[in-house]
Design an enzyme around this catalytic site. Structure first.
Site, PDB file in Angstrom:
ATOM      1  N   HIS A 307       0.822  -1.069   0.052  1.00  0.00           N
ATOM      2  CA  HIS A 307       0.164  -0.088  -0.172  1.00  0.00           C
ATOM      3  C   HIS A 307       0.863   1.229  -0.183  1.00  0.00           C
ATOM      4  CE1 HIS A 307      -3.194   2.779   1.128  1.00  0.00           C
ATOM      5  NE2 HIS A 307      -4.043   1.948   0.802  1.00  0.00           N
ATOM      6  N   ASP A 364      -8.188  -5.407  -0.093  1.00  0.00           N
ATOM      7  CA  ASP A 364      -8.339  -6.332  -1.214  1.00  0.00           C
ATOM      8  C   ASP A 364      -8.006  -7.736  -1.217  1.00  0.00           C
ATOM      9  OD1 ASP A 364      -7.678  -3.519  -3.124  1.00  0.00           O
ATOM     10  OD2 ASP A 364      -9.734  -4.302  -2.799  1.00  0.00           O
TER      11      ASP A 364
HETATM   12  C1  SDX Z   1      -6.458   0.053  -2.817  1.00  0.00           C
HETATM   13  O1  SDX Z   1      -4.286   4.497  -1.843  1.00  0.00           O
HETATM   14  C2  SDX Z   1      -5.444   3.898  -1.426  1.00  0.00           C
HETATM   15  O2  SDX Z   1      -5.939   4.214  -0.250  1.00  0.00           O
HETATM   16  C3  SDX Z   1      -5.945   2.749  -2.215  1.00  0.00           C
HETATM   17  C4  SDX Z   1      -7.082   1.972  -1.390  1.00  0.00           C
HETATM   18  C5  SDX Z   1      -8.351   2.552  -1.105  1.00  0.00           C
HETATM   19  O3  SDX Z   1      -9.224   2.151  -0.273  1.00  0.00           O
HETATM   20  O4  SDX Z   1      -8.606   3.589  -2.227  1.00  0.00           O
HETATM   21  O5  SDX Z   1      -6.569   1.505  -0.098  1.00  0.00           O
HETATM   22  C6  SDX Z   1      -7.636   0.842  -2.223  1.00  0.00           C
HETATM   23  O6  SDX Z   1      -5.840   0.516  -3.959  1.00  0.00           O
HETATM   24  C7  SDX Z   1      -5.288  -0.662  -2.018  1.00  0.00           C
HETATM   25  C8  SDX Z   1      -4.240  -1.242  -3.051  1.00  0.00           C
HETATM   26  C9  SDX Z   1      -4.612  -2.658  -3.889  1.00  0.00           C
HETATM   27  N1  SDX Z   1      -3.607  -2.667  -4.731  1.00  0.00           N
HETATM   28  C10 SDX Z   1      -3.042  -4.039  -4.742  1.00  0.00           C
HETATM   29  O7  SDX Z   1      -3.230  -4.881  -4.060  1.00  0.00           O
HETATM   30  C11 SDX Z   1      -2.061  -4.326  -5.819  1.00  0.00           C
HETATM   31  C12 SDX Z   1      -0.704  -4.771  -5.506  1.00  0.00           C
HETATM   32  N2  SDX Z   1      -0.081  -3.644  -4.883  1.00  0.00           N
HETATM   33  C13 SDX Z   1       1.097  -2.714  -5.494  1.00  0.00           C
HETATM   34  O8  SDX Z   1       0.620  -2.804  -6.651  1.00  0.00           O
HETATM   35  C14 SDX Z   1       1.388  -1.831  -4.609  1.00  0.00           C
HETATM   36  O9  SDX Z   1       1.632  -2.202  -3.242  1.00  0.00           O
HETATM   37  C15 SDX Z   1       0.578  -0.447  -4.504  1.00  0.00           C
HETATM   38  C16 SDX Z   1       0.248   0.321  -5.985  1.00  0.00           C
HETATM   39  C17 SDX Z   1      -0.591  -0.612  -3.655  1.00  0.00           C
HETATM   40  C18 SDX Z   1       1.548   0.593  -3.919  1.00  0.00           C
HETATM   41  O10 SDX Z   1       2.469   0.933  -4.580  1.00  0.00           O
HETATM   42  P1  SDX Z   1       3.694   1.872  -4.381  1.00  0.00           P
HETATM   43  O11 SDX Z   1       3.201   2.715  -2.991  1.00  0.00           O
HETATM   44  O12 SDX Z   1       3.914   2.779  -5.547  1.00  0.00           O
HETATM   45  O13 SDX Z   1       4.703   1.011  -4.054  1.00  0.00           O
HETATM   46  P2  SDX Z   1       5.921   0.774  -4.951  1.00  0.00           P
HETATM   47  O14 SDX Z   1       5.280  -0.068  -6.188  1.00  0.00           O
HETATM   48  O15 SDX Z   1       6.925   1.763  -4.890  1.00  0.00           O
HETATM   49  O16 SDX Z   1       6.686  -0.762  -4.120  1.00  0.00           O
HETATM   50  C19 SDX Z   1       7.776  -0.412  -3.128  1.00  0.00           C
HETATM   51  C20 SDX Z   1       8.655  -1.699  -3.343  1.00  0.00           C
HETATM   52  C21 SDX Z   1       8.680  -2.040  -4.557  1.00  0.00           C
HETATM   53  O17 SDX Z   1      10.024  -3.117  -4.672  1.00  0.00           O
HETATM   54  P3  SDX Z   1      11.378  -2.204  -5.040  1.00  0.00           P
HETATM   55  O18 SDX Z   1      11.376  -1.581  -6.332  1.00  0.00           O
HETATM   56  O19 SDX Z   1      11.610  -1.453  -3.772  1.00  0.00           O
HETATM   57  O20 SDX Z   1      12.349  -3.350  -4.971  1.00  0.00           O
HETATM   58  O21 SDX Z   1       7.592  -2.843  -2.741  1.00  0.00           O
HETATM   59  C22 SDX Z   1       7.510  -3.760  -3.968  1.00  0.00           C
HETATM   60  C23 SDX Z   1       7.687  -3.147  -5.172  1.00  0.00           C
HETATM   61  O22 SDX Z   1       7.990  -3.769  -6.574  1.00  0.00           O
HETATM   62  N3  SDX Z   1       5.950  -4.037  -4.246  1.00  0.00           N
HETATM   63  C24 SDX Z   1       5.552  -5.165  -4.447  1.00  0.00           C
HETATM   64  C25 SDX Z   1       4.043  -5.146  -4.053  1.00  0.00           C
HETATM   65  N4  SDX Z   1       3.744  -3.827  -3.766  1.00  0.00           N
HETATM   66  C26 SDX Z   1       4.883  -3.129  -3.772  1.00  0.00           C
HETATM   67  N5  SDX Z   1       6.025  -6.431  -4.687  1.00  0.00           N
HETATM   68  C27 SDX Z   1       5.157  -7.500  -4.749  1.00  0.00           C
HETATM   69  N6  SDX Z   1       4.008  -7.513  -4.730  1.00  0.00           N
HETATM   70  C28 SDX Z   1       3.171  -6.500  -4.262  1.00  0.00           C
HETATM   71  N7  SDX Z   1       1.905  -6.440  -4.175  1.00  0.00           N
END
Ligand code: SDX
Length: 424
Positions: A307, A364
């Site tokens: 998140h 989710d």
């Molecule tokens: C919702 O914003 C809100 O409030 C949204 C929400 C709401 O109620 O409105 O809470 C609802 O959208 C919840 C989130 C649902 N999405 C998912 O479950 C999809 C999977 N999650 C990711 O896509 C991700 O975690 C995000 C999009 C939610 C957050 O992404 P960020 O903040 O841009 O974080 P990032 O991509 O920079 O990640 C940081 C690191 C990265 O690795 P490095 O580059 O540091 O090596 O964490 C990794 C990412 O690759 N990472 C994950 C991951 N999420 C982040 N790796 C594996 N699986 C994941 N799910």
């Protein structure tokens, strides 16, 4: 209004010092007002708005490190277990929980607006039956703007308030009709003798052939709680979309349709559908380890994890998991996908890759398992999210329009071609 602290941040640029005011809210980090940076001929740069507060708001507060979510000061776990979704809607819209009289009055107002203009039902026919339900929702909710535009004055507070009631009331009808359309069943009209969640499940699953269809109260209670858990979440991508669209003075129904479009993405509200597809792909606990290796090599993401704000447990995920256990045991369902999800969570929470990145289950991760138990098909999961979040979106739209606001118009760092002439 935010408290001006008298404190200032000083930015030193080209030998000049720019003093930037610092403001404090009631909770959360102070903010630095950067608008005077422009006078220096610079823009601030923050792709993805990682460190940007886009507005001042009193609606929802999130502490991502502590896993705290408050709606108008009330913790989400209390609202989800001690209040109804409509009471939470009243709270988000007005700022206070309703008295018994206000609750009855609000429920009656919503009940009197659950029908939609019969012409709206014709919009569905333009879609193929196998259209994704979120594509249909973008279309039919946007179409409402055609029925409530002439005579609508965004500066009129009464017009704004009736819009909020209409949207909260009509979105379940349109969501249920979206489902009915995709399965080729006739639309079922709302009833005035059912509660909000019961009415939605009735419109989803009753048929003209089954006039005595009764909604299971366990499912209605779970549905109502799921709505509450999705009601609002500060300045997330879809809410920011609604605010940006609303800042132009656009028709509110069109703004909500824009929010639905933004929510659809798998990185946002589309994650609940993606979680079930991921669990289907993994199939069994034996396949978890190789799947996790693909996550670590970034071939795939662990959907339902991570998140932008929560770097601890998403408090909604905790309530969702408890509800999951309650509903499945009450229904006597032994869903192998729940066991698989719990094993995924156990492994992830003990794996350095996830610990280092502070990746925890979000709202989710478990919602899809309950929605499946209620009988909602996977493709409808994000529609449920959009239904529940409509009150959050319109609350932020109302808040923005209740005071002074400017049209949102970010700038950029341009790295394209410098000026050049056509040479023929
Ligand atoms: C919702 O914003 C809100 O409030 C949204 C929400 C709401 O109620 O409105 O809470 C609802 O959208 C919840 C989130 C649902 N999405 C998912 O479950 C999809 C999977 N999650 C990711 O896509 C991700 O975690 C995000 C999009 C939610 C957050 O992404 P960020 O903040 O841009 O974080 P990032 O991509 O920079 O990640 C940081 C690191 C990265 O690795 P490095 O580059 O540091 O090596 O964490 C990794 C990412 O690759 N990472 C994950 C991951 N999420 C982040 N790796 C594996 N699986 C994941 N799910």
């Amino acid at each position: 209004m935010s408290a001006a602290t008298g404190k200032k941040a000083v930015l030193e640029l080209d030998g000049k010092k720019i003093e930037l005011p610092i403001y404090s809210g009631t909770l959360g980090p102070d903010v630095i007002d950067v608008k005077d940076v422009l006078a220096s001929g610079h823009f601030t740069f923050d792709p993805g708005f990682m460190a940007t507060a886009s507005c001042e708001s009193k609606i929802t507060f999130i502490d991502g490190d502590k896993g705290v979510l408050l709606h108008r000061g009330y913790p989400i776990a209390q609202l989800a277990t001690q209040a109804s979704y409509l009471e939470t809607c009243y709270l988000l819209l007005s700022g206070e929980l309703p008295t018994a009289e206000q609750k009855t009055d609000f429920e009656n107002k919503v009940r009197n607006h659950t029908m939609v203009h019969d012409q709206v039902s014709r919009f569905f026919n333009g879609f193929r039956r196998d259209a994704h339900p979120m594509a249909v929702m973008c279309g039919v909710v946007g179409a409402l703007s055609a029925f409530y535009h002439n005579g609508f004055d965004v500066e009129n507070v009464d017009h704004r308030e009736i819009t909020a009631v209409r949207l909260v009331a009509k979105i379940p009808t349109l969501a249920a009709w979206t489902y009915k359309y995709t399965i080729g069943q006739p639309f079922v009209y709302p009833r005035n003798d059912l509660s909000y969640a019961e009415n939605f499940l009735y419109m989803m699953f009753a048929t003209p052939a089954d006039r005595d269809y009764k909604v299971n109260p366990i499912l209605a209670k779970a549905m109502d709680r799921i709505f509450t858990l999705h009601a609002d979440h500060e300045q997330n991508a879809s809410t920011s979309t609604v605010r940006l669209a609303g800042s132009t003075g656009a028709n509110p129904y069109a703004c909500i349709a824009a929010g639905i479009a933004a929510l659809w993405g798998p990185a946002h509200g589309g994650a609940n559908e993606a979680v079930l597809k991921m669990l289907d792909e993994i199939g069994s606990v034996e396949n978890v380890a190789p799947f996790m290796e693909k996550v670590k090599t970034k071939e795939v993401k662990l959907m339902g994890f991570g998140h932008r704000v929560y770097k601890n447990f998403d408090p909604r995920a905790k309530v969702m998991k408890e509800t999951c256990d309650e509903v499945l045991s009450a229904l006597g369902i032994n869903d192998p996908q729940l066991a698989l999800a719990m094993e995924l969570e156990r492994i992830a929470l003990s794996d350095p890759y996830f610990i280092e990145r502070k990746l925890y289950p979000n709202v989710d991760f478990y919602s899809g398992i309950i929605l499946k138990a209620i009988g909602i098909p996977t493709e409808m999961f994000t529609v449920i999210f959009a239904l529940a979040r409509t009150v959050g979106w319109i609350s932020h739209w109302l808040e923005m329009h209740s005071g002074a606001y400017k049209i949102g118009r970010p700038r950029q760092l341009y790295t394209g071609e410098t000026q050049r002439d056509i040479k023929r």
